[in-house]
Design a protein around this motif. Sequence first.
Motif, PDB file in Angstrom:
ATOM      1  N   ARG A   1       0.836  -1.206   0.000  1.00 14.69           N
ATOM      2  CA  ARG A   1       0.000   0.000   0.000  1.00 14.69           C
ATOM      3  C   ARG A   1       0.874   1.261   0.000  1.00 14.69           C
ATOM      4  O   ARG A   1       0.601   2.210  -0.723  1.00 14.69           O
ATOM      5  N   LEU A   2       1.928   1.260   0.807  1.00 15.90           N
ATOM      6  CA  LEU A   2       2.834   2.410   0.830  1.00 15.90           C
ATOM      7  C   LEU A   2       3.520   2.592  -0.520  1.00 15.90           C
ATOM      8  O   LEU A   2       3.620   3.708  -1.019  1.00 15.90           O
ATOM      9  N   ARG A   3       3.974   1.501  -1.090  1.00 20.01           N
ATOM     10  CA  ARG A   3       4.663   1.588  -2.379  1.00 20.01           C
ATOM     11  C   ARG A   3       3.737   2.153  -3.445  1.00 20.01           C
ATOM     12  O   ARG A   3       4.117   3.017  -4.219  1.00 20.01           O
ATOM     13  N   ARG A   4       2.500   1.688  -3.491  1.00 17.61           N
ATOM     14  CA  ARG A   4       1.535   2.194  -4.479  1.00 17.61           C
ATOM     15  C   ARG A   4       1.218   3.666  -4.233  1.00 17.61           C
ATOM     16  O   ARG A   4       1.083   4.444  -5.167  1.00 17.61           O
ATOM     17  N   ALA A   5       1.106   4.058  -2.974  1.00 17.06           N
ATOM     18  CA  ALA A   5       0.744   5.437  -2.649  1.00 17.06           C
ATOM     19  C   ALA A   5       1.863   6.422  -2.985  1.00 17.06           C
ATOM     20  O   ALA A   5       1.587   7.538  -3.417  1.00 17.06           O
ATOM     21  N   PHE A   6       3.110   6.023  -2.799  1.00 19.34           N
ATOM     22  CA  PHE A   6       4.212   6.960  -2.965  1.00 19.34           C
ATOM     23  C   PHE A   6       5.016   6.778  -4.242  1.00 19.34           C
ATOM     24  O   PHE A   6       5.823   7.621  -4.588  1.00 19.34           O
ATOM     25  N   MET A   7       4.806   5.705  -4.927  1.00 19.55           N
ATOM     26  CA  MET A   7       5.633   5.398  -6.079  1.00 19.55           C
ATOM     27  C   MET A   7       5.073   6.025  -7.341  1.00 19.55           C
ATOM     28  O   MET A   7       3.875   6.066  -7.554  1.00 19.55           O
ATOM     29  N   ASN A   8       5.960   6.518  -8.182  1.00 21.27           N
ATOM     30  CA  ASN A   8       5.570   6.924  -9.517  1.00 21.27           C
ATOM     31  C   ASN A   8       6.586   6.329 -10.483  1.00 21.27           C
ATOM     32  O   ASN A   8       7.534   5.688 -10.077  1.00 21.27           O
ATOM     33  N   SER A   9       6.411   6.529 -11.747  1.00 24.01           N
ATOM     34  CA  SER A   9       7.256   5.871 -12.735  1.00 24.01           C
ATOM     35  C   SER A   9       8.725   6.277 -12.633  1.00 24.01           C
ATOM     36  O   SER A   9       9.602   5.550 -13.065  1.00 24.01           O
ATOM     37  N   ARG A  10       9.008   7.427 -12.047  1.00 30.12           N
ATOM     38  CA  ARG A  10      10.395   7.879 -11.936  1.00 30.12           C
ATOM     39  C   ARG A  10      11.019   7.586 -10.579  1.00 30.12           C
ATOM     40  O   ARG A  10      12.203   7.780 -10.401  1.00 30.12           O
ATOM     41  N   ALA A  11      10.250   7.147  -9.609  1.00 27.25           N
ATOM     42  CA  ALA A  11      10.793   6.952  -8.257  1.00 27.25           C
ATOM     43  C   ALA A  11      10.324   5.630  -7.674  1.00 27.25           C
ATOM     44  O   ALA A  11       9.660   5.594  -6.659  1.00 27.25           O
ATOM     45  N   ARG A  12      10.687   4.538  -8.304  1.00 25.69           N
ATOM     46  CA  ARG A  12      10.225   3.241  -7.833  1.00 25.69           C
ATOM     47  C   ARG A  12      10.740   2.896  -6.439  1.00 25.69           C
ATOM     48  O   ARG A  12      10.097   2.193  -5.682  1.00 25.69           O
ATOM     49  N   ASP A  13      11.907   3.399  -6.076  1.00 29.15           N
ATOM     50  CA  ASP A  13      12.519   2.986  -4.825  1.00 29.15           C
ATOM     51  C   ASP A  13      12.254   3.914  -3.642  1.00 29.15           C
ATOM     52  O   ASP A  13      12.993   3.931  -2.689  1.00 29.15           O
ATOM     53  N   ILE A  14      11.172   4.657  -3.672  1.00 26.98           N
ATOM     54  CA  ILE A  14      10.888   5.573  -2.577  1.00 26.98           C
ATOM     55  C   ILE A  14      10.478   4.825  -1.299  1.00 26.98           C
ATOM     56  O   ILE A  14      10.659   5.318  -0.206  1.00 26.98           O
ATOM     57  N   VAL A  15       9.955   3.616  -1.427  1.00 28.70           N
ATOM     58  CA  VAL A  15       9.628   2.782  -0.272  1.00 28.70           C
ATOM     59  C   VAL A  15      10.551   1.568  -0.312  1.00 28.70           C
ATOM     60  O   VAL A  15      10.580   0.838  -1.292  1.00 28.70           O
ATOM     61  N   ALA A  16      11.327   1.393   0.741  1.00 24.25           N
ATOM     62  CA  ALA A  16      12.246   0.258   0.821  1.00 24.25           C
ATOM     63  C   ALA A  16      11.723  -0.725   1.853  1.00 24.25           C
ATOM     64  O   ALA A  16      11.363  -0.337   2.963  1.00 24.25           O
ATOM     65  N   GLU A  17      11.680  -1.980   1.481  1.00 22.73           N
ATOM     66  CA  GLU A  17      11.237  -3.020   2.400  1.00 22.73           C
ATOM     67  C   GLU A  17      12.443  -3.838   2.822  1.00 22.73           C
ATOM     68  O   GLU A  17      13.278  -4.227   2.009  1.00 22.73           O
ATOM     69  N   PHE A  18      12.537  -4.096   4.128  1.00 18.92           N
ATOM     70  CA  PHE A  18      13.606  -4.911   4.676  1.00 18.92           C
ATOM     71  C   PHE A  18      12.996  -6.157   5.307  1.00 18.92           C
ATOM     72  O   PHE A  18      12.040  -6.053   6.061  1.00 18.92           O
ATOM     73  N   HIS A  19      13.563  -7.290   4.990  1.00 19.89           N
ATOM     74  CA  HIS A  19      13.147  -8.554   5.605  1.00 19.89           C
ATOM     75  C   HIS A  19      14.316  -9.022   6.465  1.00 19.89           C
ATOM     76  O   HIS A  19      15.373  -9.375   5.953  1.00 19.89           O
ATOM     77  N   LEU A  20      14.135  -8.972   7.790  1.00 17.64           N
ATOM     78  CA  LEU A  20      15.198  -9.355   8.709  1.00 17.64           C
ATOM     79  C   LEU A  20      15.214 -10.866   8.889  1.00 17.64           C
ATOM     80  O   LEU A  20      14.178 -11.464   9.186  1.00 17.64           O
ATOM     81  N   VAL A  21      16.387 -11.468   8.712  1.00 21.58           N
ATOM     82  CA  VAL A  21      16.538 -12.911   8.892  1.00 21.58           C
ATOM     83  C   VAL A  21      17.630 -13.148   9.930  1.00 21.58           C
ATOM     84  O   VAL A  21      18.552 -12.356  10.080  1.00 21.58           O
ATOM     85  N   GLY A  22      17.513 -14.257  10.637  1.00 15.70           N
ATOM     86  CA  GLY A  22      18.471 -14.579  11.690  1.00 15.70           C
ATOM     87  C   GLY A  22      19.783 -15.115  11.174  1.00 15.70           C
ATOM     88  O   GLY A  22      20.812 -14.993  11.815  1.00 15.70           O
ATOM     89  N   SER A  23      19.747 -15.708  10.002  1.00 18.01           N
ATOM     90  CA  SER A  23      20.960 -16.308   9.485  1.00 18.01           C
ATOM     91  C   SER A  23      21.006 -16.137   7.974  1.00 18.01           C
ATOM     92  O   SER A  23      20.051 -16.457   7.275  1.00 18.01           O
ATOM     93  N   SER A  24      22.104 -15.613   7.496  1.00 22.11           N
ATOM     94  CA  SER A  24      22.320 -15.441   6.068  1.00 22.11           C
ATOM     95  C   SER A  24      23.810 -15.280   5.847  1.00 22.11           C
ATOM     96  O   SER A  24      24.501 -14.672   6.661  1.00 22.11           O
ATOM     97  N   ARG A  25      24.283 -15.815   4.772  1.00 24.25           N
ATOM     98  CA  ARG A  25      25.706 -15.712   4.442  1.00 24.25           C
ATOM     99  C   ARG A  25      26.105 -14.258   4.184  1.00 24.25           C
ATOM    100  O   ARG A  25      27.237 -13.870   4.408  1.00 24.25           O
ATOM    101  N   TYR A  26      25.167 -13.461   3.694  1.00 21.80           N
ATOM    102  CA  TYR A  26      25.438 -12.077   3.315  1.00 21.80           C
ATOM    103  C   TYR A  26      24.763 -11.114   4.287  1.00 21.80           C
ATOM    104  O   TYR A  26      23.625 -11.330   4.676  1.00 21.80           O
TER     105      TYR A  26
END
Length: 132
Positions: A7-32
Motif C-alpha cells: 500500500r505504501l509503495r503504491r501510494a508513494f511510487m511513480n514511474s520515476r521513483a520506484r525505490d521511494i519505499v524500501a522493504e527490509f526482511h530481517l533474517v536470523g541467518s544469512s551468508r550475506y
Amino acid sequence: SGGQNSRLRRAFMNSRARDIVAEFHLVGSSRYPLRWDPVNYKYIVNRTQLMKKLIEEVKTGQVRYPAWSESATYLQEFLNITVEYSEARRETYYDHETGRPDDGFFSLLFLYMMAHIHTGKLRPVGPDQLNN
C-alpha cells in the motif's frame, strides 16, 4: 510482497521513483549481511550482522546522538537489547527484554542501512552474485 508495504509503495511510487519505499526482511541467518531480492522488491538483511555493526559504531562514537536529557526516552530502548550466545547455532544473537521496547534501535537500524546503501558504504549482494 503484500500488506502495508505494498500500500505504501503504491501510494508513494511513480514511474520515476520506484525505490521511494524500501522493504527490509530481517533474517536470523544469512551468508550475506545484505542481499537484494528483485522478485519481491526488498532487501534481505542478516539481522545479527547489521545489529552488531551498528552497535560497534555506536560504541566507538561513529554514530552520535543529542544529549541524554533530550533523547533519553528514545535511547533507553537501546539499553533494552540483550546479547546472547546460542550453543546450538554457535553464534551470537540479539534480543530484547520482554515487555521492554527496542523500536528506537530498529528505527535507527533502518535509517543506518538506507544511509549506508545510499552512500555506497553498504552494497547489497544481487542475485547474480549469490554463488560467488
